[in-house]
Write a protein that holds these residues in place. Structure first.
Motif, PDB file in Angstrom:
ATOM      1  N   ASP A   1       0.834  -1.191   0.000  1.00  0.00           N
ATOM      2  CA  ASP A   1       0.000   0.000   0.000  1.00  0.00           C
ATOM      3  C   ASP A   1       0.877   1.253   0.000  1.00  0.00           C
ATOM      4  O   ASP A   1       0.650   2.192  -0.770  1.00  0.00           O
ATOM      5  CB  ASP A   1      -0.917  -0.015   1.227  1.00  0.00           C
ATOM      6  CG  ASP A   1      -1.811   1.213   1.287  1.00  0.00           C
ATOM      7  OD1 ASP A   1      -2.800   1.256   0.548  1.00  0.00           O
ATOM      8  OD2 ASP A   1      -1.497   2.141   2.071  1.00  0.00           O
TER       9      ASP A   1
ATOM     10  N   ARG B   1       1.451   4.025  -3.254  1.00  0.00           N
ATOM     11  CA  ARG B   1       1.201   5.449  -3.044  1.00  0.00           C
ATOM     12  C   ARG B   1       2.454   6.267  -3.355  1.00  0.00           C
ATOM     13  O   ARG B   1       2.401   7.304  -4.012  1.00  0.00           O
ATOM     14  CB  ARG B   1       0.748   5.709  -1.613  1.00  0.00           C
ATOM     15  CG  ARG B   1      -0.663   5.245  -1.316  1.00  0.00           C
ATOM     16  CD  ARG B   1      -0.964   5.419   0.168  1.00  0.00           C
ATOM     17  NE  ARG B   1      -2.295   4.961   0.492  1.00  0.00           N
ATOM     18  CZ  ARG B   1      -3.397   5.686   0.355  1.00  0.00           C
ATOM     19  NH1 ARG B   1      -3.312   6.912  -0.110  1.00  0.00           N
ATOM     20  NH2 ARG B   1      -4.573   5.194   0.683  1.00  0.00           N
TER      21      ARG B   1
ATOM     22  N   LYS C   1       3.454   7.152  -6.901  1.00  0.00           N
ATOM     23  CA  LYS C   1       2.746   8.257  -7.558  1.00  0.00           C
ATOM     24  C   LYS C   1       3.522   9.569  -7.475  1.00  0.00           C
ATOM     25  O   LYS C   1       3.410  10.429  -8.344  1.00  0.00           O
ATOM     26  CB  LYS C   1       1.362   8.452  -6.907  1.00  0.00           C
ATOM     27  CG  LYS C   1       0.406   7.312  -7.121  1.00  0.00           C
ATOM     28  CD  LYS C   1      -0.070   7.232  -8.559  1.00  0.00           C
ATOM     29  CE  LYS C   1      -1.126   6.163  -8.731  1.00  0.00           C
ATOM     30  NZ  LYS C   1      -1.621   6.095 -10.134  1.00  0.00           N
TER      31      LYS C   1
ATOM     32  N   GLU D   1       0.879   5.224   6.456  1.00  0.00           N
ATOM     33  CA  GLU D   1       0.080   6.292   5.856  1.00  0.00           C
ATOM     34  C   GLU D   1       0.548   7.664   6.344  1.00  0.00           C
ATOM     35  O   GLU D   1       0.636   8.616   5.563  1.00  0.00           O
ATOM     36  CB  GLU D   1      -1.399   6.089   6.208  1.00  0.00           C
ATOM     37  CG  GLU D   1      -2.347   7.119   5.609  1.00  0.00           C
ATOM     38  CD  GLU D   1      -2.537   6.938   4.110  1.00  0.00           C
ATOM     39  OE1 GLU D   1      -3.218   7.779   3.507  1.00  0.00           O
ATOM     40  OE2 GLU D   1      -1.991   5.977   3.534  1.00  0.00           O
TER      41      GLU D   1
ATOM     42  N   TYR E   1       3.712   8.522   4.546  1.00  0.00           N
ATOM     43  CA  TYR E   1       3.406   8.959   3.186  1.00  0.00           C
ATOM     44  C   TYR E   1       2.869  10.397   3.166  1.00  0.00           C
ATOM     45  O   TYR E   1       3.309  11.224   2.369  1.00  0.00           O
ATOM     46  CB  TYR E   1       2.389   8.009   2.552  1.00  0.00           C
ATOM     47  CG  TYR E   1       1.750   8.573   1.312  1.00  0.00           C
ATOM     48  CD1 TYR E   1       2.444   8.636   0.104  1.00  0.00           C
ATOM     49  CD2 TYR E   1       0.449   9.087   1.342  1.00  0.00           C
ATOM     50  CE1 TYR E   1       1.866   9.167  -1.034  1.00  0.00           C
ATOM     51  CE2 TYR E   1      -0.132   9.630   0.209  1.00  0.00           C
ATOM     52  CZ  TYR E   1       0.575   9.661  -0.978  1.00  0.00           C
ATOM     53  OH  TYR E   1       0.009  10.208  -2.097  1.00  0.00           O
TER      54      TYR E   1
ATOM     55  N   LEU F   1       4.364  13.590   1.297  1.00  0.00           N
ATOM     56  CA  LEU F   1       3.534  14.285   0.307  1.00  0.00           C
ATOM     57  C   LEU F   1       3.477  15.777   0.590  1.00  0.00           C
ATOM     58  O   LEU F   1       3.662  16.611  -0.304  1.00  0.00           O
ATOM     59  CB  LEU F   1       2.121  13.693   0.323  1.00  0.00           C
ATOM     60  CG  LEU F   1       1.057  14.405  -0.531  1.00  0.00           C
ATOM     61  CD1 LEU F   1       1.365  14.248  -2.018  1.00  0.00           C
ATOM     62  CD2 LEU F   1      -0.331  13.863  -0.217  1.00  0.00           C
TER      63      LEU F   1
ATOM     64  N   ILE G   1       1.458  13.355  -9.261  1.00  0.00           N
ATOM     65  CA  ILE G   1       0.295  12.469  -9.179  1.00  0.00           C
ATOM     66  C   ILE G   1      -0.642  12.728 -10.353  1.00  0.00           C
ATOM     67  O   ILE G   1      -1.145  11.805 -10.995  1.00  0.00           O
ATOM     68  CB  ILE G   1      -0.449  12.673  -7.846  1.00  0.00           C
ATOM     69  CG1 ILE G   1       0.417  12.200  -6.675  1.00  0.00           C
ATOM     70  CG2 ILE G   1      -1.777  11.919  -7.835  1.00  0.00           C
ATOM     71  CD1 ILE G   1      -0.147  12.530  -5.307  1.00  0.00           C
TER      72      ILE G   1
END
Length: 263
Positions: A128, A132, A135, A236, A239, A243, A254
Motif C-alpha cells: 500500500d 502510493r 505516484k 500512511e 506517506y 507528500l 500524481i
C-alpha cells in the motif's frame, strides 16, 4: 453489521404484516432489545408473544431468547473489535510524535532510492505504501514480492539508499537472512514494526516500533489482524508527511501519472 439486523433486513420484504411490525420496531429501536422480553415486544407492537416466537424462527432463530442472545453477543463483539482498532491507531499515532518519526520522514525524502522489504502478511501494508509513493517518487521506489528478488536487490543498493523494512513481529526470518548480505552495505535502515525489542531492531538506523501486540500470539505472528491496521496507519502518516513536504510538486506528479486526468 449485527447478524440479527442483517437477517431482519434480508427477510423484511417477505414478512407478513405482523412480523414486519416486529421487524420495524427492532430496526427503529435497537437500543431497547437488551431490556425487552418477548411479551414486551409483543405488547409494544400490538401482537401476541407467539407471534414474536414465530417471527424469531422466521429469520433463523429458535426463539426470541436466542435472537436476543445473538444480538447482544454480536453487539459486544463489534464494540470490542471497534475499540481494538481505534486503540491500535492511537498506539501508532503516538509513534508519529517522536523524533524518530520526523527523522524517518527526512531520511526517506533525501534517499536516492527506497528499497522496501516485507514478507507474508506484512507485504499488505508495505505494498500500500509502495503504490502510493510511486505516484510521487516513481523512480525512487523499489519493491519485489519474492524472497529471491528481495535478496538479489541488496546488490543494487548504494550508500545513499534507504531500506524500509516492514515486519509486524520484527522477527521475519527472510529479512534476518538477508541482513547478512545487507551488513556489507552502508545503507540506512528504517524498521516499521509492532515488535518490541525485536531481532531486526538491532540492524535499524531508525526503529518505529508501535508495540501493538494482539492477545493471541499465533494471530500476531502468522495472521495479524488489528496489528496490521496499526502498520497501515503509521505508513500512511509517513506517506502524508512526505507528500506535504513538497505538496505542489508531488501533486503535479500524481496528476501527470493519472490516467483519469489524461481525458
Amino acid at each position: 453489521m449485527n447478524i440479527v439486523i442483517n437477517r431482519i433486513n434480508e427477510h423484511l420484504r417477505r414478512l407478513s404484516p405482523a412480523h414486519k411490525s416486529l421487524a420495524n420496531y427492532i430496526l427503529n429501536n435497537p437500543d431497547q432489545v437488551e431490556s425487552m422480553t418477548a411479551r414486551d415486544l409483543a405488547k409494544r407492537t400490538h401482537n401476541v408473544p407467539s407471534t414474536v416466537i414465530s417471527f424469531s424462527k422466521k429469520i433463523g432463530f429458535k426463539g426470541f431468547n436466542e435472537l436476543k442472545f445473538q444480538y447482544l453477543n454480536d453487539e459486544q463483539n463489534n464494540h470490542s473489535i471497534n475499540e481494538e482498532i481505534i486503540y491500535s491507531f492511537k498506539k501508532a499515532e503516538q509513534v508519529t510524535k517522536n523524533q524518530a518519526f520526523i527523522d524517518a520522514v527526512q531520511l526517506l525524502i533525501s534517499a536516492r532510492k527506497i528499497f522496501i522489504m516485507a514478507f507474508q502478511m506484512s507485504q499488505i501494508p508495505a505494498k500500500d505504501f509502495y503504490f502510493r509513493m510511486r505516484k510521487i517518487e516513481p523512480a525512487k521506489m523499489i519493491f519485489f514480492d519474492s524472497y529471491a528478488d528481495q535478496f538479489r536487490m541488496a546488490s543494487l543498493m548504494e550508500d545513499k539508499d534507504v531500506i524500509l523494512i516492514v515486519s509486524n513481529s520484527g522477527e521475519s526470518d527472510e529479512i534476518l537472512d538477508i541482513e547478512r548480505e545487507l551488513s556489507k552495505k552502508n545503507c540506512r535502515q528504517i524498521l516499521v514494526t509492532n515488535g518490541v525489542n525485536s531481532s531486526l531492531a538491532k540492524y535499524a538506523t531508525i526503529e518505529l516500533s508501535i508495540g501493538y501486540l494482539e492477545e493471541n500470539p499465533i494471530l500476531f505472528k502468522e495472521a495479524p489482524t488489528t496489528a496490521r491496521y496499526a502498520l497501515i496507519y503509521l505508513l500512511e502518516k509517513l506517506y502524508l508527511n512526505i507528500l506535504h513536504a513538497n505538496y505542489d510538486e508531488s501533486f503535479q506528479r500524481i496528476k501527470e501519472t493519472s490516467q483519469f486526468f489524461k481525458y
